[in-house]
Design a protein around this motif. Structure first.
Motif, PDB file in Angstrom:
ATOM      1  N   ASN A 183       0.808  -1.203   0.000  1.00 51.84           N
ATOM      2  CA  ASN A 183       0.000   0.000   0.000  1.00 51.84           C
ATOM      3  C   ASN A 183       0.840   1.251   0.000  1.00 51.84           C
ATOM      4  O   ASN A 183       0.417   2.291  -0.492  1.00 51.84           O
ATOM      5  CB  ASN A 183      -0.968  -0.022   1.186  1.00 51.84           C
ATOM      6  N   TYR A 184       2.039   1.142   0.545  1.00 54.45           N
ATOM      7  CA  TYR A 184       2.976   2.255   0.520  1.00 54.45           C
ATOM      8  C   TYR A 184       3.324   2.602  -0.929  1.00 54.45           C
ATOM      9  O   TYR A 184       3.240   3.763  -1.348  1.00 54.45           O
ATOM     10  CB  TYR A 184       4.196   1.847   1.343  1.00 54.45           C
ATOM     11  N   VAL A 185       3.646   1.584  -1.711  1.00 52.34           N
ATOM     12  CA  VAL A 185       3.974   1.830  -3.117  1.00 52.34           C
ATOM     13  C   VAL A 185       2.725   2.273  -3.881  1.00 52.34           C
ATOM     14  O   VAL A 185       2.771   3.184  -4.701  1.00 52.34           O
ATOM     15  CB  VAL A 185       4.607   0.586  -3.762  1.00 52.34           C
ATOM     16  N   LEU A 186       1.602   1.657  -3.572  1.00 48.72           N
ATOM     17  CA  LEU A 186       0.347   2.009  -4.235  1.00 48.72           C
ATOM     18  C   LEU A 186       0.016   3.481  -4.027  1.00 48.72           C
ATOM     19  O   LEU A 186      -0.346   4.196  -4.959  1.00 48.72           O
ATOM     20  CB  LEU A 186      -0.771   1.124  -3.686  1.00 48.72           C
ATOM     21  N   LEU A 187       0.164   3.967  -2.781  1.00 48.00           N
ATOM     22  CA  LEU A 187      -0.198   5.350  -2.487  1.00 48.00           C
ATOM     23  C   LEU A 187       0.869   6.323  -2.972  1.00 48.00           C
ATOM     24  O   LEU A 187       0.556   7.405  -3.443  1.00 48.00           O
ATOM     25  CB  LEU A 187      -0.429   5.531  -0.984  1.00 48.00           C
ATOM     26  N   ALA A 188       2.142   5.917  -2.851  1.00 44.10           N
ATOM     27  CA  ALA A 188       3.210   6.837  -3.243  1.00 44.10           C
ATOM     28  C   ALA A 188       3.317   6.939  -4.756  1.00 44.10           C
ATOM     29  O   ALA A 188       3.670   7.985  -5.283  1.00 44.10           O
ATOM     30  CB  ALA A 188       4.539   6.370  -2.660  1.00 44.10           C
ATOM     31  N   GLN A 189       3.033   5.843  -5.458  1.00 45.63           N
ATOM     32  CA  GLN A 189       3.138   5.880  -6.921  1.00 45.63           C
ATOM     33  C   GLN A 189       1.759   5.745  -7.553  1.00 45.63           C
ATOM     34  O   GLN A 189       1.035   6.712  -7.569  1.00 45.63           O
ATOM     35  CB  GLN A 189       4.095   4.787  -7.400  1.00 45.63           C
ATOM     36  N   THR A 190       1.415   4.578  -8.012  1.00 49.82           N
ATOM     37  CA  THR A 190       0.105   4.426  -8.665  1.00 49.82           C
ATOM     38  C   THR A 190      -0.308   2.960  -8.634  1.00 49.82           C
ATOM     39  O   THR A 190       0.523   2.086  -8.409  1.00 49.82           O
ATOM     40  CB  THR A 190       0.174   4.907 -10.126  1.00 49.82           C
ATOM     41  N   VAL A 193       9.293  10.693  -3.227  1.00 49.46           N
ATOM     42  CA  VAL A 193       9.579  12.039  -3.730  1.00 49.46           C
ATOM     43  C   VAL A 193       9.428  12.123  -5.239  1.00 49.46           C
ATOM     44  O   VAL A 193       8.840  13.057  -5.767  1.00 49.46           O
ATOM     45  CB  VAL A 193      10.996  12.480  -3.293  1.00 49.46           C
ATOM     46  N   MET A 194       9.943  11.116  -5.953  1.00 48.98           N
ATOM     47  CA  MET A 194       9.915  11.200  -7.411  1.00 48.98           C
ATOM     48  C   MET A 194       8.717  10.459  -7.970  1.00 48.98           C
ATOM     49  O   MET A 194       8.299   9.444  -7.443  1.00 48.98           O
ATOM     50  CB  MET A 194      11.192  10.563  -7.984  1.00 48.98           C
ATOM     51  N   LYS A 195       8.184  11.009  -9.050  1.00 49.05           N
ATOM     52  CA  LYS A 195       7.139  10.303  -9.778  1.00 49.05           C
ATOM     53  C   LYS A 195       7.421  10.511 -11.261  1.00 49.05           C
ATOM     54  O   LYS A 195       7.419  11.643 -11.734  1.00 49.05           O
ATOM     55  CB  LYS A 195       5.773  10.857  -9.390  1.00 49.05           C
ATOM     56  N   VAL A 196       7.695   9.405 -11.931  1.00 50.46           N
ATOM     57  CA  VAL A 196       8.109   9.515 -13.320  1.00 50.46           C
ATOM     58  C   VAL A 196       6.888   9.453 -14.215  1.00 50.46           C
ATOM     59  O   VAL A 196       6.053   8.563 -14.084  1.00 50.46           O
ATOM     60  CB  VAL A 196       9.087   8.375 -13.683  1.00 50.46           C
ATOM     61  N   ASN A 197       6.790  10.421 -15.108  1.00 43.90           N
ATOM     62  CA  ASN A 197       5.700  10.410 -16.074  1.00 43.90           C
ATOM     63  C   ASN A 197       6.276  10.098 -17.445  1.00 43.90           C
ATOM     64  O   ASN A 197       6.969  10.929 -18.039  1.00 43.90           O
ATOM     65  CB  ASN A 197       5.009  11.765 -16.071  1.00 43.90           C
ATOM     66  N   THR A 198       5.998   8.895 -17.947  1.00 44.74           N
ATOM     67  CA  THR A 198       6.648   8.482 -19.190  1.00 44.74           C
ATOM     68  C   THR A 198       5.961   9.043 -20.420  1.00 44.74           C
ATOM     69  O   THR A 198       6.475   8.921 -21.522  1.00 44.74           O
ATOM     70  CB  THR A 198       6.688   6.946 -19.298  1.00 44.74           C
ATOM     71  N   ILE A 199       4.793   9.631 -20.259  1.00 44.09           N
ATOM     72  CA  ILE A 199       4.094  10.169 -21.432  1.00 44.09           C
ATOM     73  C   ILE A 199       4.646  11.550 -21.767  1.00 44.09           C
ATOM     74  O   ILE A 199       4.977  11.839 -22.905  1.00 44.09           O
ATOM     75  CB  ILE A 199       2.572  10.227 -21.181  1.00 44.09           C
ATOM     76  N   THR A 200       4.787  12.403 -20.738  1.00 43.71           N
ATOM     77  CA  THR A 200       5.317  13.748 -20.993  1.00 43.71           C
ATOM     78  C   THR A 200       6.821  13.831 -20.774  1.00 43.71           C
ATOM     79  O   THR A 200       7.405  14.904 -20.919  1.00 43.71           O
ATOM     80  CB  THR A 200       4.625  14.767 -20.083  1.00 43.71           C
TER      81      THR A 200
END
Lengths: 302, 408
Positions: free
Chosen positions: A117-124, B26-33
């Motif tokens: 859930n940590y990865v789910l909430l932090a990423q997607t 902290v980071m979130k990679v957006n591969t579309i943009t």
């Protein structure tokens, strides 16, 4: 019989087996030493894959050499997974070392839920595409329809890791302490082995190989999400049980048997029940040979 | 109060956690943009949060080790058991409770009634799993499979033969209990960790079969238009049927509590408890372990089957997505956090688990995250759960007229 189809299945099975082996090492080593199924181990593998995706993705926008990015991303994944593994042991398992085994097991399940859930909430929760970083090798041009670069890389790196690990366990001082600790924790402590360090080291090595597996399989399949660790973790565990939990060569053997069974099973029987083969093997092995193929039988004392 | 050394330690811990959470939080990679979204605030939260939490963690661990991990001298448990001993108080509070329960659907809205019905279903599911995990000490991670057996029993029997809710209720229970025995056979020799993983595998297999065997279970699309419970053949409108389902749930909950309390102190119940404490010692005392395990599994599965039928009737639609491993783990969380083996604990756990996310909507997203942490923290600091099991003990009362059987 179509030879090419057979060969593709064989190679697919070996590839799967390699990945399972990389994950199963962590299970079997941890179990060998503290007698705990580290349920959160699959999640460590997933976190490794995610770290590689994030670092690799971020770097790929800078226009660096893709192979270099792949190497950096893999190293980052290994470092992060190892760090997570060691922290996990310290926070969730060390305070429970003298508690009943059921408590430690429930704590492990808790950590598994937490990490997902940590990865789910932090990423997607969506499937993320893993960047294609490895080029097609020119030498492979002739047999390209048979084997891909990533498959070759998986097979080679698994072999290298296995050899290194065997050397580590057989010939170094750390390996000797590990073997001693898995034989008898108390006695190991008496002869001056720092058991806490050995356990941390076990988690570190297991998590690092799992992360390597995560990076390799994600670059092979091309996509990941937060849930990949769960099924992969169960299957690697099945492989470890099949080979005899606690035994490193057993884990490797079990992984290849499982990988090949799954590959041929989905190829010749049905792809709907892909995940069921592992469970059937698990139930059969536990009924007929609970100590596994290469495991030794333990007598339980009251 | 805090030495410099401790503060330094906490500071280093917070640095470590900032390092650990850096790529993922902290980071979130957006591969579309082709961009990276940086969320630096998260790093600050983690840093400050882990600084204080590490101090608290160390303090709590030290306190635990000082006190020892005995759960018997628990202030809450003591208060409850003292309260329960006073019969007058107990009866009057029971009367108030019954009154509230009976009037609830007439005071509250249909939505509230429906939520409480769900919570009650989880009470029964928790109590059922509690037989296996709490009494028998067998960690079971595939409980939702039995829930599925009950639900599909009703769904399929209605679809093919037009059987009604009241006929299917006992059938679902029996079939589910049979499945419990079927699962029980291959695992008679297993315990602890192996058992957990095999039950997990069993749960997955049931889900796989339901998803892929289209001719049998209609695959992922499931079975729709299952009738709600009928009142002696009379059709009810939606409001009435919601209330009626609620009363069925209440009735089944009371029945469950009654039966399980009896089971617990029966010969079988004591065999389960002995098996939990030490299997080998228990076997050498002449208890048939195989029988104890099989009955624990089938008795646990029975309640899941009943609730499965009720679930199918309440939602009128079932598909394999309702019976995943998550479902099993949620029920396990209820049992573990409420208190393994403790009936009031499981009831409180279920109500807490199901009602809190409903009323704190903002919190529901973090539900599973918090469950996960709660499992770990419970095991470390309070292994008995919220309301730990009170062991029956017999006091020797030499200075009193009669010997007392107290719960302390």
């Amino acid at each position: 019989m179509n030879f090419e189809y057979f060969f593709a299945l064989l190679l697919g099975g070996l590839t799967r087996g390699s990945i399972y082996a990389l994950i199963a090492l962590g299970y079997t080593m941890v179990y060998g030493i503290i007698k705990l199924i580290n349920f959160a181990h699959g999640e460590i593998y997933m976190i490794g894959a995610f770290t590689a995706l994030i670092i690799g993705g971020a770097l790929s926008f800078t226009g660096m050499n893709p192979v270099l990015i792949f190497v950096i991303a893999s190293i980052a994944a290994i470092i992060y997974s190892a760090a997570y593994g060691v922290t996990l042991e310290k926070l969730a398992y060390r305070p429970l070392r003298n508690a009943p085994r059921l408590s430690a097991l429930i704590s492990a399940i808790g950590m598994s839920i937490f990490f997902q859930n940590y990865v789910l909430l932090a990423q997607t929760s969506d499937f993320l595409p893993f960047p294609t970083l490895l080029p097609r090798l020119k030498i492979l041009a002739l047999i390209e329809h048979l084997i891909s670069t990533t498959q070759l890389l998986i097979l080679i790196s698994t072999a290298v890791v296995m050899i290194l690990l065997t050397l580590l366990i057989q010939f170094t001082k750390m390996g000797k302490s590990m073997r001693a600790t898995s034989q008898d924790k108390q006695m190991a402590q008496l002869v001056g082995i720092n058991v806490d360090n050995v356990i941390s080291m076990t988690f570190l090595i297991g998590s690092a190989t799992a992360a390597l597996g995560g990076v390799l399989i994600s670059s092979h399949t091309g996509q990941i999400n937060f849930y990949i660790g769960f099924i992969a973790g169960i299957k690697a565990f099945v492989a470890a049980v099949l080979g005899g939990i606690g035994s490193v060569p057993g884990a490797v053997l079990g992984s290849f048997i499982l990988g090949l069974t799954e590959s041929f099973g989905t190829g010749y029987i049905s792809s709907d029940y892909e995940d069921a083969f592992a469970f059937i093997i698990l139930i059969l092995i536990l009924i007929f040979k609970p100590s596994g193929l290469l495991g030794r039988k333990e007598n339980e004392k009251v | 109060m805090f030495s410099i050394k401790e503060l330094k330690r906490a500071f280093l811990t917070s640095l470590w956690f900032m390092f650990l959470t850096f790529p993922l939080l902290v980071m979130k990679v957006n591969t579309i943009t082709d961009t990276v979204i940086w969320r630096w605030m998260n790093l600050l939260y983690v840093g400050v949060g882990s600084f204080f939490l590490s101090i608290l963690w160390k303090y709590l661990l030290e306190r635990r080790d000082r006190k020892g991990s005995s759960t018997s001298r628990n202030p809450l448990t003591e208060k409850i058991s003292k309260y329960m001993e006073k019969k007058n108080d107990r009866y009057s509070s029971m009367a108030v409770l019954i009154l509230i329960v009976l009037l609830y659907p007439f005071i509250m809205s249909m939505y509230q009634t429906s939520i409480l019905t769900t919570a009650l279903m989880y009470v029964v599911l928790g109590l059922g799993l509690n037989i296996v995990v709490g009494f028998g000490g067998l960690l079971h991670l595939g409980y939702a499979a039995f829930y599925a057996v009950g639900a599909y029993t009703y769904g399929l029997l209605f679809y093919h033969f037009g059987l009604g809710f009241w006929v299917c209720l006992p059938l679902g229970a029996i079939l589910s209990a049979l499945f419990g025995i079927i699962l029980g056979f291959p695992i008679l020799r297993l315990r602890g960790d192996y058992l957990a993983i095999v039950t997990l595998a069993f749960g997955q297999m049931v889900r796989l079969i339901l998803e892929n065997w289209n001719d049998f279970s209609f695959g992922p699309s499931g079975i729709a238009n299952i009738p709600r419970p009928d009142f002696f053949g009379k059709e009810l409108n939606l409001a009435q049927v919601t209330n009626f389902t609620y009363f069925i749930a209440i009735g089944l909950t009371i029945l469950t509590i009654f039966v399980i309390r009896r089971m617990e102190s029966s010969k079988m119940g004591r065999a389960w408890e002995a098996m939990r404490e030490d299997e080998i010692a228990c076997q050498s005392m002449g208890i048939d372990i195989a029988r104890a395990k099989l009955t624990a599994f089938s008795m646990g599965a029975l309640w899941a089957g009943i609730m499965g039928v009720l679930f199918a009737a309440k939602t009128t639609f079932i598909n394999p997505a309702s019976f995943t491993t998550w479902e099993s783990i949620v029920i396990l969380c209820i049992v573990v956090i409420g208190g393994m083996g403790s009936i009031p604990g499981v009831i409180v756990g279920a109500l807490l688990f199901i009602l809190t996310p409903e009323y704190l909507r903002a919190f529901s997203q973090y539900r599973m995250l918090i469950f996960g942490i709660a499992l770990v923290l419970m095991m470390i600091f309070r292994p008995g759960g919220i309301i730990p099991k009170v062991r029956k003990s017999y006091k020797f009362a030499a200075d009193k007229n009669k010997s007392q059987e107290g719960e302390a």
